[in-house]
Write a protein that holds these residues in place. Sequence first.
Motif, mmCIF file in Angstrom:
data_model
loop_
_atom_site.group_PDB
_atom_site.id
_atom_site.type_symbol
_atom_site.label_atom_id
_atom_site.label_comp_id
_atom_site.label_asym_id
_atom_site.label_seq_id
_atom_site.Cartn_x
_atom_site.Cartn_y
_atom_site.Cartn_z
ATOM 1 N N GLY A 62 0.810 -1.207 0.000
ATOM 2 C CA GLY A 62 0.000 0.000 0.000
ATOM 3 C C GLY A 62 0.838 1.249 0.000
ATOM 4 O O GLY A 62 1.860 1.341 -0.699
ATOM 5 N N VAL A 63 0.463 2.204 0.838
ATOM 6 C CA VAL A 63 1.110 3.509 0.832
ATOM 7 C C VAL A 63 0.974 4.149 2.208
ATOM 8 O O VAL A 63 -0.011 3.922 2.920
ATOM 9 C CB VAL A 63 0.476 4.420 -0.256
ATOM 10 N N LEU A 64 1.985 4.923 2.579
ATOM 11 C CA LEU A 64 1.953 5.695 3.821
ATOM 12 C C LEU A 64 1.688 7.157 3.489
ATOM 13 O O LEU A 64 2.403 7.765 2.691
ATOM 14 C CB LEU A 64 3.294 5.569 4.552
ATOM 15 N N PHE A 65 0.650 7.719 4.098
ATOM 16 C CA PHE A 65 0.362 9.142 3.960
ATOM 17 C C PHE A 65 1.009 9.882 5.127
ATOM 18 O O PHE A 65 0.838 9.494 6.286
ATOM 19 C CB PHE A 65 -1.147 9.389 3.983
ATOM 20 N N ARG A 66 1.744 10.928 4.806
ATOM 21 C CA ARG A 66 2.359 11.776 5.830
ATOM 22 C C ARG A 66 1.666 13.134 5.795
ATOM 23 O O ARG A 66 1.700 13.820 4.774
ATOM 24 C CB ARG A 66 3.854 11.949 5.573
#
Length: 344
Positions: free
Chosen positions: A179-183
């Motif tokens: 998936g992806v990490l949102f910062r």
Amino acid sequence: MNDNPDYFLRENSGTTELGESARTAYLGVKEGLTYIAPFVEDRFLTERAGERTAPVGDSPGLAKLWPSVDADLAILVAPTDVVDSLAEPRDIRAVSRIHQVVDTSRGHEHVMTQLLSRREGRRRRNAERAGFTYDVSHRDEDFYEFYRTMHVPTMHTRYADRARSVEEEQAFRTLFREGVLFRVLQSGEWVAGSVCHIDRESRTLNARLIGIKGGSDTYREAGAQTYIYYANLDWAASQDSIDTLDFQGCEPFLTKGTFQYKKRFGTTAVIPDNVFGRLRMLIRPNALTPSVRRFLVNNPVIGVSSSGELVAKYFYDQDNPLRTDIHHNSPGITDSVSINLDEL
């Protein structure tokens, strides 16, 4: 959670807002000990005198125990066929959980101008003027920083000793790596984030882990948590490979703040396509005391109609009018019914 979960019995006793001595009981899957049981107890008991939890084994054990549960208000959460076999006419049926999803297939402009509420659109713009931005990361070190300094403290702040989540390495392998990490940044400082899993087969972005720096209320109150949802929505609506954003779910009570909060992001309520979707909740008011009546009136639930659609269930009696101020209006909830407690 597996398809053949062990079941647990949790009992609690105490005093209600009306000063009555009362007992609650939760019987069902383990996950309900974290979500449904505490919600019912918090809404029903103002002071607690005792709590005990014990495993009860498999479905036969649950079926044998349920008729003898001694509580003013008893909750059962189990597979649909088990609930159907144990339900009695005066029991109240509901789903065990709902998810709130956004159709992002029509593109960014439609999502951000047509689905996102006008109020949330204004808040998003105000947040950006206040210095909020976001980026996405696939860096391993960013995941570990997020998990340890944001996600874990936030779960502890919210749930204390009831906190539960995906273990760190499992989250790394099955969520972050897929998936992806949102910062989320405020004036350049990383203050919040979320890990979202991407289901490429269903073209769905699943919002899974959330966190605020240090679990701090200061960052949350400044708007960091809300901006996570804006970031998820903005990014998903911009990806040609994503058709749905799943904000995950909550217990099936209309008074859940999560349900009312996430409606503002253009969500549709659905029965999740997972094991929770195959579970149902049964509410058994063993004694229709004034306190039990008040709990039911003040906490409408989401059930399923005979045609399989979500429907809101409201309660009333001669002393307690319908709580029409508790809104159910949401795509996915097709209707509402009013149940007279005096006729149960």
